[in-house]
Design a protein around this motif. Structure first.
Motif, PDB file in Angstrom:
ATOM      1  N   GLU A  85      -7.923  -0.207   4.296  1.00  0.00           N
ATOM      2  CA  GLU A  85      -6.475  -0.374   4.432  1.00  0.00           C
ATOM      3  C   GLU A  85      -5.972   0.170   5.757  1.00  0.00           C
ATOM      4  O   GLU A  85      -5.003  -0.315   6.317  1.00  0.00           O
ATOM      5  N   ASP A 119      -2.476   6.438   4.428  1.00  0.00           N
ATOM      6  CA  ASP A 119      -3.870   6.809   4.623  1.00  0.00           C
ATOM      7  C   ASP A 119      -4.036   8.304   4.860  1.00  0.00           C
ATOM      8  O   ASP A 119      -4.977   8.924   4.353  1.00  0.00           O
ATOM      9  N   GLU A 168       2.375   1.611  -3.386  1.00  0.00           N
ATOM     10  CA  GLU A 168       1.395   2.018  -4.397  1.00  0.00           C
ATOM     11  C   GLU A 168       1.144   3.523  -4.353  1.00  0.00           C
ATOM     12  O   GLU A 168       1.103   4.183  -5.389  1.00  0.00           O
ATOM     13  N   ASP A 170       0.826  -1.199   0.000  1.00  0.00           N
ATOM     14  CA  ASP A 170       0.000   0.000   0.000  1.00  0.00           C
ATOM     15  C   ASP A 170       0.865   1.255   0.000  1.00  0.00           C
ATOM     16  O   ASP A 170       0.616   2.204  -0.753  1.00  0.00           O
ATOM     17  N   ASP A 180     -11.119   2.043  -0.137  1.00  0.00           N
ATOM     18  CA  ASP A 180      -9.771   1.475  -0.052  1.00  0.00           C
ATOM     19  C   ASP A 180      -9.026   2.058   1.143  1.00  0.00           C
ATOM     20  O   ASP A 180      -8.327   1.367   1.864  1.00  0.00           O
ATOM     21  N   THR A 181      -9.185   3.362   1.369  1.00  0.00           N
ATOM     22  CA  THR A 181      -8.485   4.031   2.448  1.00  0.00           C
ATOM     23  C   THR A 181      -8.933   3.522   3.804  1.00  0.00           C
ATOM     24  O   THR A 181      -8.117   3.200   4.668  1.00  0.00           O
ATOM     25  N   GLU A 219      -3.428  -1.994   7.860  1.00  0.00           N
ATOM     26  CA  GLU A 219      -2.090  -1.474   8.103  1.00  0.00           C
ATOM     27  C   GLU A 219      -1.797  -1.312   9.583  1.00  0.00           C
ATOM     28  O   GLU A 219      -0.656  -1.385  10.009  1.00  0.00           O
TER      29      GLU A 219
END
Length: 203
Positions: free
Chosen positions: A140, A96, A70, A67, A136-137, A144
């Protein structure tokens, strides 16, 4: 070129890690956030990497998660932001936090990164806003949180429990891991003692 480097952490600083892989030491550029979450010297580590090839240098940039890698890749697609600039941004904002800054149009938060001015931050927001998804945020962030604890404190149960407790109290993963890793003689302490010692480091 190189998807990841997995081996023993031989050395680290605020912006560089040396990972021994089969007797070969790889210099890998890292963000301050990644440095704070690295395991101890001599422990195993896996860094997902981006290879920067220029006429005068070949450099590896490493991250503890796909992540992070990316979002770094997205940053360096923006005109005026190279690998060093992307690393600078991720040194002051985790993946994030950067996503939220982009989605909310918070250029000021992004300009806290060394070398990133207002125009560059606004360009980053403009070019990446449509490429970031809120789902996604949020998902994740939860994933994370667990990854950061495990990656930053190795196999020590006392450390993991202390970091998890600090995170539950509202501290960030990076600062919690950094505080716990700074405690000496942790092997002879229980998780409660580690937590108390870490809280003292926070103030």
């Amino acid at each position: 070129m190189i998807a990841y480097v997995k081996g023993t952490l031989e050395d680290r600083s605020e912006d560089n890690a040396v990972v021994d892989v089969g007797g070969i030491g790889y210099n890998i550029r890292i963000s301050a956030d990644t440095a704070a979450r690295l395991p101890g010297i001599g422990e195993k580590v896996k860094l997902y990497t981006y290879t920067s090839v220029r006429e005068d240098a070949v450099q590896l940039f490493g991250f503890l998660s796909r992540d992070d890698l990316e979002i770094f890749r997205k940053c360096i697609t923006v005109s005026g932001i190279g690998p060093k600039g992307g690393l600078a941004i991720l040194s002051v904002l985790d993946a994030d936090s950067l996503r939220f800054a982009i989605m909310s149009g918070d250029a000021k938060a992004i300009t806290k990164a060394p070398g990133i001015g207002t125009r560059t931050a606004e360009r980053l927001i403009l070019e990446l806003k449509d490429k970031i998804k809120i789902d996604d945020t949020m998902i994740e962030r939860e994933i994370e949180s667990t990854r950061a604890v495990n990656a930053g404190v190795g196999d020590s149960p006392q450390k993991k429990e202390a970091v998890e407790a600090l995170v539950s109290l509202g501290y960030g993963n990076a600062e919690a891991v950094k505080a716990v890793n700074a405690i000496e003689g942790i092997e002879s302490m229980d998780s409660g003692a580690v937590l108390k010692a870490a809280l003292k480091k926070m103030f």
